[in-house]
Write an enzyme that holds these catalytic residues in place. Structure first.
Site, mmCIF file in Angstrom:
data_model
loop_
_atom_site.group_PDB
_atom_site.id
_atom_site.type_symbol
_atom_site.label_atom_id
_atom_site.label_comp_id
_atom_site.label_asym_id
_atom_site.label_seq_id
_atom_site.Cartn_x
_atom_site.Cartn_y
_atom_site.Cartn_z
ATOM 1 N N GLY A 125 108.047 92.037 -51.590
ATOM 2 C CA GLY A 125 108.714 90.960 -50.883
ATOM 3 C C GLY A 125 109.406 90.343 -51.879
ATOM 4 O O GLY A 125 109.289 90.601 -53.261
ATOM 5 N N ASN A 126 110.172 89.216 -51.569
ATOM 6 C CA ASN A 126 110.786 88.231 -52.542
ATOM 7 C C ASN A 126 110.654 86.792 -52.070
ATOM 8 O O ASN A 126 110.122 86.541 -50.889
ATOM 9 C CB ASN A 126 112.293 88.584 -52.751
ATOM 10 C CG ASN A 126 112.918 88.519 -51.451
ATOM 11 O OD1 ASN A 126 113.160 87.587 -50.855
ATOM 12 N ND2 ASN A 126 113.438 89.725 -50.959
ATOM 13 N N HIS A 127 110.968 85.917 -52.824
ATOM 14 C CA HIS A 127 110.972 84.419 -52.838
ATOM 15 C C HIS A 127 111.764 83.779 -51.905
ATOM 16 O O HIS A 127 111.984 82.506 -51.831
ATOM 17 C CB HIS A 127 110.689 83.691 -54.006
ATOM 18 C CG HIS A 127 109.411 84.016 -54.643
ATOM 19 N ND1 HIS A 127 108.232 83.668 -54.408
ATOM 20 C CD2 HIS A 127 109.166 84.688 -55.963
ATOM 21 C CE1 HIS A 127 107.386 83.991 -55.171
ATOM 22 N NE2 HIS A 127 107.891 84.484 -56.231
#
Ligand code: CTP
Ligand code: CA
Length: 237
Positions: A33-35
């Site tokens: 995932g990412n932020h």
């Protein structure tokens, strides 16, 4: 009652927005995932609804950006789920805004069972490329699957590097994606990801370049919608 300062220039306009980050499963409990916080996409949804638009928000993972009033929310996980929802809903939208942080890659295979630590140490994770949702929407429009006057908006978070500055990268991405409008955010130095403030430009396919002053994502959203509203066909509103 709405304050007089808020324009009501998107009354009845159907606006589809993606927001947040996609999660690409590795096994039943893990993902890549990412932020992305989702804040910019949610701020756009909120502002568009306040300006009278009928807003649908296709939302990946977020960090509690607050539920906007009068907005239909469709939760998704992966890039492919987001693509399916966006492609279908874009057929009945006047404006489509890809504010989501879509994972460029996903694990090539998803393990049905939880991956064990084992004795051999970590196995490499093989990746496959995700579909480019934004470019796909532009293609769908060219192929007549989406109305020809639907306005398509992309986002880009860029840093300067040896190949050029933030604006150079933004201009190149606008051409590459073929969308009508690209919001370019200057990132690095703590800007944009997860913060309340943003700065950048709005670039249009017909060559207009408007600076976005440093300000909150709410302010950014209203400036972006000013540009979007200028591209929506007159008969709609
Ligand atoms: N985007 C998309 N589908 C993807 C990747 C990106 O629809 N698989 C959209 C994003 O939502 C954004 C725009 O494309 O509106 C630009 O995303 P960005 O990550 O900046 O562009 P990429 O083409 O992925 O290029 P790169 O990450 O290499 O800069
Ligand atoms: Ca990317």
């Amino acid at each position: 009652d709405r304050p007089d300062a808020l324009p009501y220039d998107l009354a009845g306009v159907r606006v589809l927005i993606s927001a947040g980050g996609t999660r690409e499963a590795l096994d039943p409990v893990r993902y890549l995932g990412n932020h992305s916080s989702g804040k910019q996409g949610y701020a756009l949804a909120r502002a568009a609804a306040q300006r009278g638009a009928r807003v649908t928000l296709v939302s990946g993972a977020t960090s509690d950006p607050g539920t906007p009033a009068s907005v239909e929310i469709v939760d998704v996980d992966s890039a492919r789920q987001m693509q399916a929802e966006m492609a279908e809903r874009a057929k009945s939208s006047d404006v489509v805004i890809m504010a989501a942080a879509v994972a460029d890659f996903r694990p090539l295979s998803v393990s049905g069972a939880k991956i064990k630590k084992g004795d051999e140490g970590p196995a490499p994770i093989r990746l496959d490329t995700n579909p480019d949702i934004l470019a796909g929407l532009v293609q769908d429009r060219a192929a007549g699957r989406i109305p020809s006057d639907t306005v398509i908006v992309g986002f880009a978070a860029e840093t300067g590097d040896a190949d050029g500055g933030v604006l150079d990268h933004g201009r190149a991405k606008l051409r590459r994606k073929g969308c009508d409008l690209l919001v370019v955010n200057a990132v690095g130095g703590g800007k944009a990801f997860g913060t309340e403030d943003n700065t950048g430009w709005v670039l249009t396919a017909d060559g207009r370049e408007t600076g976005l002053p440093f300000g909150s994502k709410t302010l950014m959203a209203s400036r972006i919608l000013d540009e979007v509203a200028s591209l929506v066909p007159d008969g709609l509103v």
